[in-house]
Each structure stands twice: as C-alpha cells, then as structure tokens.
Design an enzyme around this catalytic site. Structure first.
Site, PDB file in Angstrom:
ATOM      1  N   ARG A 143      -8.098   8.846   6.353  1.00  0.00           N
ATOM      2  CA  ARG A 143      -7.750   9.052   7.764  1.00  0.00           C
ATOM      3  C   ARG A 143      -6.656  10.115   7.805  1.00  0.00           C
ATOM      4  O   ARG A 143      -5.554   9.879   7.319  1.00  0.00           O
ATOM      5  CB  ARG A 143      -7.260   7.725   8.359  1.00  0.00           C
ATOM      6  CG  ARG A 143      -6.897   7.768   9.832  1.00  0.00           C
ATOM      7  CD  ARG A 143      -6.398   6.392  10.291  1.00  0.00           C
ATOM      8  NE  ARG A 143      -6.042   6.402  11.694  1.00  0.00           N
ATOM      9  CZ  ARG A 143      -4.854   6.801  12.149  1.00  0.00           C
ATOM     10  NH1 ARG A 143      -3.934   7.215  11.330  1.00  0.00           N
ATOM     11  NH2 ARG A 143      -4.615   6.789  13.460  1.00  0.00           N
ATOM     12  N   LYS A 186       2.777  10.652   6.553  1.00  0.00           N
ATOM     13  CA  LYS A 186       3.645   9.467   6.643  1.00  0.00           C
ATOM     14  C   LYS A 186       4.972   9.675   5.920  1.00  0.00           C
ATOM     15  O   LYS A 186       5.127  10.613   5.132  1.00  0.00           O
ATOM     16  CB  LYS A 186       2.896   8.242   6.114  1.00  0.00           C
ATOM     17  CG  LYS A 186       1.846   7.782   7.125  1.00  0.00           C
ATOM     18  CD  LYS A 186       1.251   6.447   6.823  1.00  0.00           C
ATOM     19  CE  LYS A 186       0.283   6.074   7.958  1.00  0.00           C
ATOM     20  NZ  LYS A 186      -0.574   4.956   7.623  1.00  0.00           N
TER      21      LYS A 186
HETATM   22  N1  HH2 Z   1      -2.004   4.552  10.342  1.00  0.00           N
HETATM   23  C1  HH2 Z   1      -1.632   4.781  11.618  1.00  0.00           C
HETATM   24  C2  HH2 Z   1      -2.436   4.337  12.679  1.00  0.00           C
HETATM   25  N2  HH2 Z   1      -3.609   3.709  12.447  1.00  0.00           N
HETATM   26  N3  HH2 Z   1      -5.224   2.867  10.929  1.00  0.00           N
HETATM   27  C3  HH2 Z   1      -5.630   2.639   9.681  1.00  0.00           C
HETATM   28  N4  HH2 Z   1      -6.796   2.025   9.439  1.00  0.00           N
HETATM   29  N5  HH2 Z   1      -4.865   3.031   8.605  1.00  0.00           N
HETATM   30  C4  HH2 Z   1      -3.664   3.660   8.753  1.00  0.00           C
HETATM   31  O1  HH2 Z   1      -3.002   3.972   7.733  1.00  0.00           O
HETATM   32  C5  HH2 Z   1      -3.192   3.921  10.088  1.00  0.00           C
HETATM   33  C6  HH2 Z   1      -4.023   3.496  11.177  1.00  0.00           C
HETATM   34  C7  HH2 Z   1      -0.352   5.512  11.903  1.00  0.00           C
HETATM   35  O2  HH2 Z   1      -0.568   6.882  11.949  1.00  0.00           O
HETATM   36  P1  HH2 Z   1      -0.735   7.785  13.283  1.00  0.00           P
HETATM   37  O3  HH2 Z   1      -1.976   7.452  14.017  1.00  0.00           O
HETATM   38  O4  HH2 Z   1      -0.608   9.209  12.873  1.00  0.00           O
HETATM   39  O5  HH2 Z   1       0.540   7.443  14.134  1.00  0.00           O
HETATM   40  P2  HH2 Z   1       0.799   6.489  15.370  1.00  0.00           P
HETATM   41  O6  HH2 Z   1       0.566   5.082  14.969  1.00  0.00           O
HETATM   42  O7  HH2 Z   1       2.252   6.752  15.692  1.00  0.00           O
HETATM   43  O8  HH2 Z   1      -0.119   6.922  16.467  1.00  0.00           O
END
Ligand code: HH2
Length: 273
Positions: A254, A220
């Site tokens: 995660r 992030k």
């Molecule tokens: N962060 C993202 C997505 N889902 N769910 C939980 N529970 N906690 C988090 O911190 C979280 C989440 C964002 O990360 P990422 O999946 O890598 O990116 P994107 O939302 O662009 O798919």
C-alpha cells in the site's frame, strides 16, 4: 495465489500495488491535498495509470493522535469518489472501520474493505460476509488516538501473527471465503521502531500462514527515523521498504508513490530467481 474481490480476480504472482487516495483534511502524509471529488478522482486515475491495480480510498485519518470522524462526514467524503473511480473501471478498496461505510462503499462499487480494526466493530464481519468484497484484516494495538503511547508486546511477531490468524478464522466462520482475505501486520499502529523492524524482518512468518500479506510502510515515521527525511522526501526510503517487504513475502504493498514503487518492483522481479 489469487485474490477474489468482487468481479476482480487478482493474480498475486507479481506484487500488487495498492495506491492510496486519502480524502481527508488531516492525513499525516497527504492531508488536504485532494479535498474535493474531482481532485481525488483525478489523483486515483493517475495512480492507476502509473500501475496501481487497487485504489484505497479513505475518509478517516488513522495517523497517531487522530480523532474519529463522524459517520455522515466520512460517507460524504468517500462515496462519490468511490462511485466515480469504479465507474472508470478501477478496482476500489474502502479504508474504513465502520460497517455503515463498508456497506455504502460496496453499493457504490468498492470491491475491497480495508479495515485497520480487522472487522472488530459490531456488525463489520456480517457486513463484509454479505458482500463479495475482499477484506484486509490489519493488526492495531489500541486506537489511533493513543496507540503510540508505549505499546507493549510479549513477542511482537508471534502476538501479531496470533491476532491476525484469529481474525481470519472469525472471518471464515462468518462466511467470508479464504480467497477474499488479506492479512496486514499494521506497521506503525501501536508499534515502536523496534517492533516495526522486527515485524518487517520476520514478515515471512506471516506470509507462510496461507493468506496473502499486505505491507503499508509508505512515508511512515519508521522511514523518517531511518532517513531523517521530511514527508515529501521519503519516497526512496519507502520504495526500499516496499522491496524488503515483497522480498519477505508480501504480495500487496500500500503506497503513495506508485510510479517509483512500480519501477523498483519491476527491476526486483526481473532479477528474482
Ligand atoms: N496505514 C494507514 C492507513 N490505512 N491500511 C492498511 N491495511 N495498512 C496500513 O499500513 C495502513 C492502512 C496510514 O497511512 P495513510 O493512509 O497514509 O495515512 P492516514 O491514516 O493519516 O490517512
């Protein structure tokens, strides 16, 4: 502490790694890398072999500035991937805000619902209650489209904790057993760098509330700000953040980089009192 997720019972004495399987063209970290079912499934199985006990499949990016995805498109992206991964015996989580996607994902074999909106959409609480899936309730201020436009809190640690405990109460009242509930402060979701650091520093105030806590810091912008690294080079910073989170009481992390996180956590565990 044990997490009940469908037919799975996860002992959380050791930190649980949730590996990220984004089936999105636009995720901030790995958008477009696994565009079809085969490559997404292959990636998920690789993460499982590397040590992920849960695989989090997502079909809608929630990065700052992102737009919502239509229901049909989201279903099209995730359902076959979930069915295939569950067919391989993997414990699959669905990262969605939509009750319709939650329902279809559970039917396809998902055992956990990961909702950045903490089941606030109409029908979401009842949908999860009607299943035996676990749920991750995450804090987000605003919506992904605008959440980073000057977020404000009175006391970010207390405000986030209050919100999450309220949502946990609502989930229990709807019929979701306590053993199925995970809480997540939502790093980067309507938070400045100062907010994120305060939440990480005081994560123990949340982890002492009686529910397992999940931390999502992987790759992030907080890591980018601190290290000055591009997306591909954030693994070391992300691993350090995962260790701090676990030290502060997180039971689930995660992450994108499962192998590196697993090794670092194994070393941390070997030296823990
Ligand atoms: N962060 C993202 C997505 N889902 N769910 C939980 N529970 N906690 C988090 O911190 C979280 C989440 C964002 O990360 P990422 O999946 O890598 O990116 P994107 O939302 O662009 O798919």
């Amino acid at each position: 502490m044990e997490l009940h997720a469908g037919k799975f019972r996860f002992a959380l004495d050791s930190p649980l790694i949730m590996g990220i399987v984004n089936v999105t063209p636009d995720s901030f970290s790995d958008g477009g890398r696994y565009p079809d079912v085969e490559s997404a499934v292959e990636h998920g199985l690789k993460l499982r072999a590397e040590g992920a006990r849960l695989l989090d499949v997502g079909g809608e990016s929630t990065r700052p500035g992102s737009n919502p995805v239509a229901l049909d498109e989201e279903l099209h992206r995730v359902i076959d991937v979930i069915r295939a991964l569950a067919g391989h015996g993997a414990a699959v989580s669905i990262d969605t805000q939509k009750p319709e996607v939650m329902r279809a994902a559970v039917e396809a074999g998902a055992v956990m619902v990961n909702d950045v909106n903490a089941l606030r959409a109409e029908g979401a609480l009842a949908t999860v209650a009607a299943s035996d899936a676990a749920v991750c309730l995450m804090h987000m201020q605003g919506t992904p489209k605008t959440m980073q436009n000057d977020p404000v809190y009175k006391d970010v640690v207390a405000d986030v904790r209050h919100f999450l405990l309220e949502r946990a109460r609502a989930a229990i009242a709807a019929g979701i057993a306590k053993e199925r509930i995970v809480l997540d402060p939502g790093f980067g979701f309507g938070k400045t760098r100062v907010h994120n650091i305060a939440l990480l520093r005081h994560l123990d105030s949340l982890s002492h509330a009686g529910f397992p806590v999940l931390a999502g810091l992987s790759r992030k912008s907080l890591i980018a700000h601190i290290t000055g690294r591009s997306m591909e080079e954030r693994v070391f910073g992300s691993v350090a953040a995962a260790i701090i989170a676990v030290q502060k009481g997180a039971r689930l992390v995660r992450v994108h980089d499962v192998k590196a996180t697993r090794d670092a956590l194994a070393v941390w565990e070997a030296f823990r009192e």
